[in-house]
Design an enzyme around this catalytic site. Sequence first.
Site, PDB file in Angstrom:
ATOM      1  N   GLU A 120      44.038 -86.791 -24.100  1.00 43.03           N
ATOM      2  CA  GLU A 120      44.253 -87.729 -23.002  1.00 43.03           C
ATOM      3  C   GLU A 120      45.086 -87.115 -21.881  1.00 43.03           C
ATOM      4  O   GLU A 120      45.007 -87.527 -20.734  1.00 43.03           O
ATOM      5  CB  GLU A 120      44.936 -89.001 -23.524  1.00 43.03           C
ATOM      6  CG  GLU A 120      45.043 -90.124 -22.497  1.00 43.03           C
ATOM      7  CD  GLU A 120      43.685 -90.704 -22.113  1.00 43.03           C
ATOM      8  OE1 GLU A 120      43.595 -91.300 -21.025  1.00 43.03           O
ATOM      9  OE2 GLU A 120      42.727 -90.548 -22.898  1.00 43.03           O
ATOM     10  N   ARG A 158      35.596 -61.532  -9.269  1.00 46.58           N
ATOM     11  CA  ARG A 158      34.490 -60.931  -8.509  1.00 46.58           C
ATOM     12  C   ARG A 158      34.931 -60.440  -7.136  1.00 46.58           C
ATOM     13  O   ARG A 158      34.216 -59.664  -6.489  1.00 46.58           O
ATOM     14  CB  ARG A 158      33.329 -61.919  -8.376  1.00 46.58           C
ATOM     15  CG  ARG A 158      33.617 -63.111  -7.513  1.00 46.58           C
ATOM     16  CD  ARG A 158      32.493 -64.148  -7.597  1.00 46.58           C
ATOM     17  NE  ARG A 158      31.224 -63.583  -7.224  1.00 46.58           N
ATOM     18  CZ  ARG A 158      30.807 -63.424  -5.971  1.00 46.58           C
ATOM     19  NH1 ARG A 158      31.609 -63.792  -4.969  1.00 46.58           N
ATOM     20  NH2 ARG A 158      29.629 -62.920  -5.704  1.00 46.58           N
ATOM     21  N   ASP A 173      29.657 -63.994   1.077  1.00 47.87           N
ATOM     22  CA  ASP A 173      29.615 -65.240   0.319  1.00 47.87           C
ATOM     23  C   ASP A 173      29.821 -66.454   1.219  1.00 47.87           C
ATOM     24  O   ASP A 173      30.517 -66.388   2.229  1.00 47.87           O
ATOM     25  CB  ASP A 173      30.728 -65.266  -0.738  1.00 47.87           C
ATOM     26  CG  ASP A 173      30.415 -64.376  -1.923  1.00 47.87           C
ATOM     27  OD1 ASP A 173      29.235 -64.047  -2.117  1.00 47.87           O
ATOM     28  OD2 ASP A 173      31.364 -64.022  -2.651  1.00 47.87           O
TER      29      ASP A 173
END
Length: 257
Positions: A120, A158, A173
Amino acid sequence: MRFDVVTLFGAMFDAVSELGVTGRAHAQGRWALHRWNPRDFTVDVHRTVDDRPYGGGPGMVMRVEPLEKAVRAALEGRAKAGLPETEVILLSPQGRRFDQSIAQSMARGSGAILVCGRYEGIDQRFIDRWVTQELSLGDFVLSGGEIAAMAVMDAVVRLLPGVLNDDESAVQDSFNEHLSGLLDCPHYTRPEVYEGEAVPEVLLSGHHANILRWRRRQSLAVTLRKRPDLIEAARARGWLSRDDEKFLSDLQREDDR
């Protein structure tokens, strides 16, 4: 670059340490992964890491002590390795939205300690005492922080020098500041014609200036259609040229017809 992950499910991280681009970079020693299981820092026979919440309610809450000891062990390990102090990051739906700018900032550092919650939630006293930053993938809830932690690690690793075969790949990108924070343009490869659909002629021309202009305009068009908020953000930062603005204006006039 070293990531220390506090997790009950360390085997999940084989996906980033053994597979794909990040796995190759890990084998090359470009980054390191250390896993710390809170169960290893318990003192009872059942290796208990959670308990019922005070005040009642559903679910269980992760206890402070095992988490605290795991983080301390990670910090000691980093210190022995000669690494500077680092952030303790909790992956949480309450955190700041993780994005490319955060990934780029982290890629310039020495790594981080990533804490993956379960059940939780986590006892707030641990968060108050140890967590320096909370990160979220978005407005949804996962079963635990592991998938989010892996996404963060993949996005950061990366970007490290030499990880991608061509360092220019990361520069192109979506969301990268070199693209003015816009979405990437469409890409094509062989065959030149597939079921009657041809690759755009400009990409076959060999004229680099025209190709760059086409890609920029395609990026603007895609972003305007899918994420107009990114256009506004780029405009606010002064990242759009006069040619960009003219092209966008022409696109909007066409849409209004």
